[in-house]
Design an enzyme around this catalytic site. Structure first.
Site, PDB file in Angstrom:
ATOM      1  N   SER A  73       1.404   3.974  -3.111  1.00 44.22           N
ATOM      2  CA  SER A  73       1.190   5.419  -2.998  1.00 44.22           C
ATOM      3  C   SER A  73       2.404   6.184  -3.516  1.00 44.22           C
ATOM      4  CB  SER A  73       0.891   5.809  -1.546  1.00 44.22           C
ATOM      5  OG  SER A  73       2.040   5.756  -0.718  1.00 44.22           O
ATOM      6  N   VAL A  87       0.846  -1.195   0.000  1.00 47.17           N
ATOM      7  CA  VAL A  87       0.000   0.000   0.000  1.00 47.17           C
ATOM      8  C   VAL A  87       0.886   1.251   0.000  1.00 47.17           C
ATOM      9  CG1 VAL A  87      -1.841   1.256   1.175  1.00 47.17           C
ATOM     10  CG2 VAL A  87      -1.826  -1.243   1.194  1.00 47.17           C
ATOM     11  N   TYR A  88       1.855   1.274   0.876  1.00 44.40           N
ATOM     12  CA  TYR A  88       2.792   2.399   0.917  1.00 44.40           C
ATOM     13  C   TYR A  88       3.537   2.529  -0.403  1.00 44.40           C
ATOM     14  CZ  TYR A  88       6.726   5.295   2.437  1.00 44.40           C
ATOM     15  OH  TYR A  88       7.662   6.291   2.539  1.00 44.40           O
ATOM     16  N   SER A  89       4.059   1.427  -0.890  1.00 45.13           N
ATOM     17  CA  SER A  89       4.799   1.445  -2.151  1.00 45.13           C
ATOM     18  C   SER A  89       3.916   1.935  -3.290  1.00 45.13           C
ATOM     19  CB  SER A  89       5.338   0.045  -2.461  1.00 45.13           C
ATOM     20  OG  SER A  89       6.051   0.031  -3.671  1.00 45.13           O
TER      21      SER A  89
END
Length: 243
Positions: free
Chosen positions: A156, A152-154
């Site tokens: 974004s 999810v972070y990646s």
């Protein structure tokens, strides 16, 4: 004090700690007037008093649409110009996708992606009118390769990489430089959920960098002559691939 950014006004989001605070201090040290932005009014007020008369503060909750929309107009009303916009505020979700929640995903995308796009959207007309400006976005090395342990972070940060590089090309004819800084693991609030022992070991092994390291890189990027754009700087701990 240096003079690299004398007569320039910088706006830094997520400035209460970490990269945002370190960058604010570095810009102030080079003569800039800096508007620090965060949602914590008490922290902003205390930091502005500590950092001196060239530091002003703006209380903005980037996750609140109305507050986010007011940020740039209120800053312009107070200081008259924005020469540097550092979109730094962000949050982190690690682990498998199945371990998070839809609400956490929404929060991350709203802060890491939507708020950045909104802040840039609000600042661009002012910079176009002046025919100059610098926009720097805090991305991540996770925006350059598929970090499967934090999808999810990646995701974004991949979105931000695409946005920044598209805007760089779109705004170049207007004299506006757009770039991103892509750090590896930084000792900051984003690592707050790390066990203390793991943090200590990673630090001792050279697997983490300090916020000041990132701030120094940003000053370098911004201080190049106008005909030069450092479009993306990846800054990693020297032992990043060995930890």
């Amino acid at each position: 004090m240096g003079h690299l950014f004398e007569a320039k006004t910088a706006v830094v989001t997520g400035a209460a700690s970490g990269i945002g605070l370190a960058t604010s201090k570095a810009l102030l040290a080079e003569g800039a007037r800096v508007v620090i932005v965060d949602r914590n009014e008490g922290a902003m007020r205390d930091l502005a008093a500590e950092l001196g008369p060239n530091c002003l503060f703006q209380v903005t909750d980037l996750l609140d649409p109305a507050s986010c929309a007011r940020m740039v107009p209120e800053i312009l009303a107070a200081v008259g110009q924005i020469d540097i916009l550092h979109c730094n505020a962000g949050t982190y979700i690690g682990g498998d996708l199945s371990e998070t929640t839809p609400e956490a995903i929404d929060r991350m995308l709203n802060l890491n992606v939507n708020a950045v796009m909104k802040n840039v959207h609000a600042a661009v007309p002012h910079m176009i009118e002046r025919g100059a400006g610098d926009i720097v976005v805090t991305c991540s090395v996770a925006g350059h390769f598929p970090t499967y342990w934090e999808p999810v972070y990646s995701g974004s940060k991949w979105a931000i990489t695409s946005f920044v590089q598209g805007m760089r090309r779109q705004l170049l004819p207007h004299g506006i430089r757009v770039a991103q800084i892509s750090p590896g693991p930084v000792v900051s609030a984003l690592l707050a959920d790390w066990p203390a022992e793991n943090l200590r070991k990673a630090r001792e092994a050279g697997g983490l960098i300090e916020p000041e390291d990132v701030a120094e890189a940003i000053v370098f990027m911004l201080s190049r002559r106008r005909a030069v754009t450092i479009r993306d700087m990846i800054i990693l701990p020297s032992n990043f691939d060995r930890v």
